[in-house]
Each structure stands twice: as C-alpha cells, then as structure tokens.
Design a protein around this motif. Structure first.
Motif, PDB file in Angstrom:
ATOM      1  N   PHE A  85       0.830  -1.204   0.000  1.00  0.00           N
ATOM      2  CA  PHE A  85       0.000   0.000   0.000  1.00  0.00           C
ATOM      3  C   PHE A  85       0.866   1.257   0.000  1.00  0.00           C
ATOM      4  O   PHE A  85       0.563   2.247  -0.680  1.00  0.00           O
ATOM      5  CB  PHE A  85      -0.912  -0.034   1.224  1.00  0.00           C
ATOM      6  N   ALA A  86       1.965   1.240   0.762  1.00  0.00           N
ATOM      7  CA  ALA A  86       2.873   2.392   0.796  1.00  0.00           C
ATOM      8  C   ALA A  86       3.542   2.599  -0.556  1.00  0.00           C
ATOM      9  O   ALA A  86       3.711   3.738  -1.013  1.00  0.00           O
ATOM     10  CB  ALA A  86       3.927   2.188   1.886  1.00  0.00           C
ATOM     11  N   LYS A  87       3.933   1.500  -1.237  1.00  0.00           N
ATOM     12  CA  LYS A  87       4.517   1.636  -2.574  1.00  0.00           C
ATOM     13  C   LYS A  87       3.495   2.193  -3.563  1.00  0.00           C
ATOM     14  O   LYS A  87       3.819   3.026  -4.416  1.00  0.00           O
ATOM     15  CB  LYS A  87       5.010   0.271  -3.064  1.00  0.00           C
TER      16      LYS A  87
ATOM     17  N   PRO B 163       9.600   1.621   2.085  1.00  0.00           N
ATOM     18  CA  PRO B 163       8.178   1.961   2.270  1.00  0.00           C
ATOM     19  C   PRO B 163       7.899   2.416   3.702  1.00  0.00           C
ATOM     20  O   PRO B 163       8.347   1.794   4.667  1.00  0.00           O
ATOM     21  CB  PRO B 163       7.451   0.642   1.956  1.00  0.00           C
ATOM     22  N   ASN B 164       7.163   3.487   3.829  1.00  0.00           N
ATOM     23  CA  ASN B 164       6.789   4.042   5.133  1.00  0.00           C
ATOM     24  C   ASN B 164       5.482   3.388   5.579  1.00  0.00           C
ATOM     25  O   ASN B 164       4.386   3.860   5.293  1.00  0.00           O
ATOM     26  CB  ASN B 164       6.636   5.559   5.035  1.00  0.00           C
TER      27      ASN B 164
ATOM     28  N   ILE C 175      12.463  -3.826  -1.766  1.00  0.00           N
ATOM     29  CA  ILE C 175      12.910  -3.051  -2.923  1.00  0.00           C
ATOM     30  C   ILE C 175      13.261  -3.960  -4.099  1.00  0.00           C
ATOM     31  O   ILE C 175      12.831  -3.751  -5.210  1.00  0.00           O
ATOM     32  CB  ILE C 175      14.116  -2.174  -2.528  1.00  0.00           C
ATOM     33  N   THR C 176      14.037  -4.986  -3.839  1.00  0.00           N
ATOM     34  CA  THR C 176      14.474  -5.890  -4.909  1.00  0.00           C
ATOM     35  C   THR C 176      13.681  -7.186  -4.807  1.00  0.00           C
ATOM     36  O   THR C 176      14.106  -8.153  -4.177  1.00  0.00           O
ATOM     37  CB  THR C 176      15.974  -6.168  -4.788  1.00  0.00           C
ATOM     38  N   ASP C 177      12.481  -7.196  -5.381  1.00  0.00           N
ATOM     39  CA  ASP C 177      11.638  -8.374  -5.323  1.00  0.00           C
ATOM     40  C   ASP C 177      12.184  -9.510  -6.162  1.00  0.00           C
ATOM     41  O   ASP C 177      11.873 -10.681  -5.919  1.00  0.00           O
ATOM     42  CB  ASP C 177      10.215  -8.023  -5.792  1.00  0.00           C
ATOM     43  N   ASP C 178      12.969  -9.190  -7.203  1.00  0.00           N
ATOM     44  CA  ASP C 178      13.477 -10.233  -8.083  1.00  0.00           C
ATOM     45  C   ASP C 178      14.906 -10.611  -7.717  1.00  0.00           C
ATOM     46  O   ASP C 178      15.687 -11.017  -8.575  1.00  0.00           O
ATOM     47  CB  ASP C 178      13.422  -9.731  -9.534  1.00  0.00           C
ATOM     48  N   ALA C 179      15.311 -10.476  -6.449  1.00  0.00           N
ATOM     49  CA  ALA C 179      16.663 -10.820  -6.035  1.00  0.00           C
ATOM     50  C   ALA C 179      16.883 -12.316  -6.193  1.00  0.00           C
ATOM     51  O   ALA C 179      15.982 -13.127  -5.941  1.00  0.00           O
ATOM     52  CB  ALA C 179      16.897 -10.394  -4.588  1.00  0.00           C
TER      53      ALA C 179
END
Length: 517
Positions: A363-365, A376-377, A505-509
């Motif tokens: 939701f924050a993204k 994300p906050n 941040i890096t979902d495809d790590a």
C-alpha cells in the motif's frame, strides 16, 4: 540681606592659548607617526584595487576567486550543520534520560489526564436533554451502539426519549440500509441521514446556492449534498410543539467518536456551527446550537470505548491510537482480520498479500509513501488506512441480524413508551424520500465487514481503569501475536515472512538456495 549670585567661569580661551594647544596636539601626532614609521606599523588599510583590465586571464582569475568564496560559504554552512546535529544529539540524550523514569510516574502523567475531557460531560448532556439522539455509523450500526449509554438514558426515566440516527448511509448499499432501518425501528425510532461534509459559514453557502441555481444539472451525490435534515428537523419541531408549552426542547447528540455528531448538527443548522475533523475527539466540551425557535441541539464529546472490547472495536471506536495506547500497525492488523482479503485487494488495487505488514508495504509503494533510500513508510500507510475506515470515505458494510431480539435492558413496554409521541408515519415517509434521493454504492464495490457487536463505553472518568485492559482483551491480543508470528498456508504453519529492505525493494533478487542444495 540677599546673597549675590555667583557667575560661572567662562569656557572661552584666548587665541594664543588655543593656538598653543593645537600646536602641541599636532606635534604629539607627528611624533606618534614617526615612531610608527620606524617600527613599520601602518594604520591605513590598503584598498584592494582588484584585477586591472589590462591583466591577462582576468576572467579566469575572477572565476577562481568566486569559487573560493563559494567554498568558504559551503564550509561555514557545513560547520553550522555539524553544530546543529551535535546540539540535537545532546537534546535527545537529555530526553532519553528523562524518559528513563519509573513506569508508575509515566502512567500518572499520561494516562488519566488524556481521557478526562472526553468522558466527563456526557452525563451532563443526558441530564440536560429532553431527547437524546444516538448517532450510528451506517457501516457498522451495531458496533456504534453503546449499551451503557442507552441504559443511562432509560434509567433517567421521566419523559426522556431516545432517537437513533443512521448517518453515512451513502457509504453502504441500499439493501443493507433498508434492512438496518427495519431492525433498529423495532427498538427505537430510526432516521436515515446523509450529512454534508463541505459546509462553511452562511455567506459562502448563499453564494454557492446562487451559482448552483444557474446550472441546469446538479450532482446531488457530492459531499455538499445533505439528505434527511428536513425530516429530522421537522420531527423535532413537531415534537417540541406537542410537549414543550414553555421553553425550548433540548436535544442531546451523543455517540462514539467520528460517527458524525457535529456534521449532523451543522447540516440541520445549515452552516458551520460546530468544529468537525477526521481526527477523533475534535469535540471536547458541550455546545448548544439553536436550530429553531423552540429547539436546541447540544453537541457532546465522543464516548470512550472500554478497554475490555475486542481489538477491532477499539481500533474503530476508541481514542487509543491517538493517545498512544495502541499502534496504528496493530489497529490495521485487527481490521484486516474482519474483512475479505479479495475485496481489500480490489478496493486498494494491490496484489495478493500474506499478512498486514506485507499489505502495508504494498500500500505504501502504491501511494508513494517512501522514506530515505526508497524504504516503504508503513507507519504513514497504516495511518492513511485507518483514516479511510474511521472517516467518511471508505465503503464497507455489516449484515443486519436475521433474527432480531431485544437487549437485556429493553422490554416491550419500554419500546412502546420510547415510540409514543413521535409521528412514526412521518419518519417512514421521510426515510423513503431520503433513500430515493441518495446515490448508494454497489454491493460488489463495498467491503464486507464482520461486526463484533455493541461496544461497551465509559461514560465518566471514574469508570476509566488505571491498569491494563481486562483478561479477555489480553488473551485475544496474545492469540493475535501468536497468529501474526507465523502465516498459515493450507492448514500448516510456515516460516515467518520477512518484509525487510532487500525484499521490499528488490523483489526479483536471486536466491542461491533455490538451485544450489
């Protein structure tokens, strides 16, 4: 004998004496200059003639001088920031040392005074009123009812009447509103209402009315539109004509925070008579508003929810989040448990999530609530989510009970007595007209919500406990903490979900454990 006056000595000098003094001063200055010349000291500052026009590479020299000046200013600013940071760290250390006080002292300083303005005037409002209006949020009418408040009104006896107003009906499907009105009217008279959220002072409203009159098409579903105000005002005026031979009918408006008490008074008055706001607890004291010659409305603070209520009820009805008793992250987690995940995904347009922390991250993204480094906050996302649920924005609904039964403090005789004196046919006709005029959301676009039933309230400050919430609430919180520590997938517990910076941040790590085992 009169004493003769003494003459003051004259300051005039003879020319010879004056010239002699000037000559001695010149000689003294000449002597000082001669000594300074021998020592090589000169008081005169040589003037900077700058770069002459005939000098070669004049532009480069001036550019270098400007750069040196900018670097010096930058260094000064950097030094000032260092001093500010040092001062800030010093203040934080002092604050941390003050925060290390005993917990008992903190509780005495923070807990009790914060809730005092909200609970004390309610009994005064009930005692001063001839009619008490309990405002209910149409999205969860049963959760907005306070048994202690209704029982306090009934125990006063006499000719006091209790009237229910179902507010925010434009956020609930029409079928649900009709069913709730039928259920509520079996106990007390119920009026459907849609308050205006864009009222200003009378002058501004008059200007808007003239502008709207020139237009051919009027969108009556906007926040400025109000429905049910004429029905409620005429109902109170007619009741005042019947019962009040002398004086005015005093009508107290009560209910939990953020159900729209002040907005209803402003809508009936037709101007901004009471302060309204999204933050719960905006109204902190009694306020009388004249709406007719013989009718006065009394605005009151919200009822404080008892700590023994379920966590979902506390998140929606209490001031606990604002006072620091509960974090917004816990409140969001408790609300998500009462909703269908698919409807939440469609409402906020986010992909599938496994727990509340992952939902807040997504939701924050989606909203762009990012901290330094793109993190994300989740705190800001949780605050926005909670404001949607408690404010007049999000559409969700609770199903009305199929088999209705009276509460323990109500009987058929009390119900008959509460309905006597009111024009029930007029209420029925006014509700039909209101339901025809309002534009309702579709059933598919509204989130289904599971209500926890009536919410227990604290009407006076003396009822507020000093200690922690009751045993029931403590057990539920312990169960929720156990559930939040692991995610259930197909009936089997899996490992806890890590929503860290790397996964956010890096979902495809790349995961080396996938191919190399």
């Amino acid at each position: 004998m009169k004493r003769p006056k003494l003459k003051k000595a004259s300051k005039r000098l003879s020319c010879a004496k004056r010239y002699k003094i000037q000559k001695k001063v010149r000689e003294h200055n000449r002597k000082l200059r001669k000594e300074a010349k021998k020592k090589g000291v000169s008081k005169r500052v040589k003037k900077d003639i700058g770069v002459p026009n005939s000098a070669p590479f004049k532009e480069e020299i001036l550019r270098e001088a400007e750069q040196r000046r900018l670097q010096e200013e930058k260094e000064k600013r950097r030094q000032a920031k260092k001093e500010q940071r040092a001062e800030k760290r010093k203040k934080e250390k002092e604050a941390a040392s003050k925060a290390a006080e005993p917990t008992a002292k903190k509780a005495r300083k923070v807990k009790r005074p914060s809730l005092r303005p909200y609970g004390s005037p309610l009994f005064q409002v009930i005692d001063a009123s001839d009619v008490v209006i309990e405002v209910l949020d149409a999205r969860d009418p049963l959760g907005c009812r306070c048994p202690q408040l209704e029982e306090a009104v009934l125990q006063r006896g006499g000719t006091k009447k209790l009237l229910l107003v179902l507010n925010k009906i434009d956020l609930v499907p029409k079928e649900t509103v009709e069913r709730w009105i039928q259920c509520l009217q079996q106990e007390f008279p119920a009026v459907a209402f849609k308050a205006s959220t864009q009222l200003r002072d009378g002058v501004v409203k008059a200007k808007k009315r003239r502008i709207v009159a020139s237009n051919e098409v009027l969108d009556r579903s906007r926040g400025a539109a109000c429905f049910g105000n004429c029905c409620l005002a005429e109902l109170l005026i007619s009741y005042a004509d019947k019962t009040q031979s002398e004086g005015s009918l005093r009508v107290g408006v009560v209910g939990f925070p953020n159900v729209g008490k002040s907005s209803i008074i402003n809508s009936i008055k037709g101007s901004l008579a009471c302060n309204v706001g999204i933050k719960r607890g905006t109204t902190k004291m009694m306020q009388e508003v004249h709406i007719a010659k013989n009718v006065k409305l009394i605005d009151s603070p919200g009822v404080v929810a008892s700590p023994s209520n379920p966590p979902a009820s506390m998140a929606l009805r209490s001031l606990q989040v604002e006072e620091g008793g509960e974090s917004v992250l816990e409140a969001v987690r408790n609300l998500l448990k009462q909703c269908d995940k698919t409807q939440i995904m469609l409402q906020y347009n986010i992909p599938d999530f496994r727990n509340s922390l992952e939902f807040l991250t997504l939701f924050a993204k989606k909203r762009g609530y990012l901290q330094k480094g793109g993190v994300p906050n989740t705190e800001q996302a949780a605050t926005t989510f909670l404001a949607d649920w408690t404010g007049a924005k999000l559409s969700y609904h609770c199903k009305a009970p199929e088999n209705h039964s009276l509460p323990a403090y109500l009987s058929d005789a009390v119900v008959t007595e509460m309905q006597n004196g009111w024009n029930l046919n007029k209420i029925k006709t006014g509700n039909k007209e209101t339901l025809k005029a309002v534009r309702f959301p579709n059933q598919a676009s509204s989130i289904g919500f599971t209500s926890k039933g009536p919410t227990s309230g604290l009407l006076s400050v003396a009822d507020i406990p000093e200690g922690k919430p009751g045993a029931a609430a403590t057990e539920e919180e312990a169960e929720q903490n156990e559930e939040s520590s692991e995610v259930i997938t197909d009936g089997k517990p899996s490992v806890p979900i890590d929503i860290s910076l790397s996964t956010a941040i890096t979902d495809d790590a790349y995961d080396f454990n996938t191919d190399f085992k």
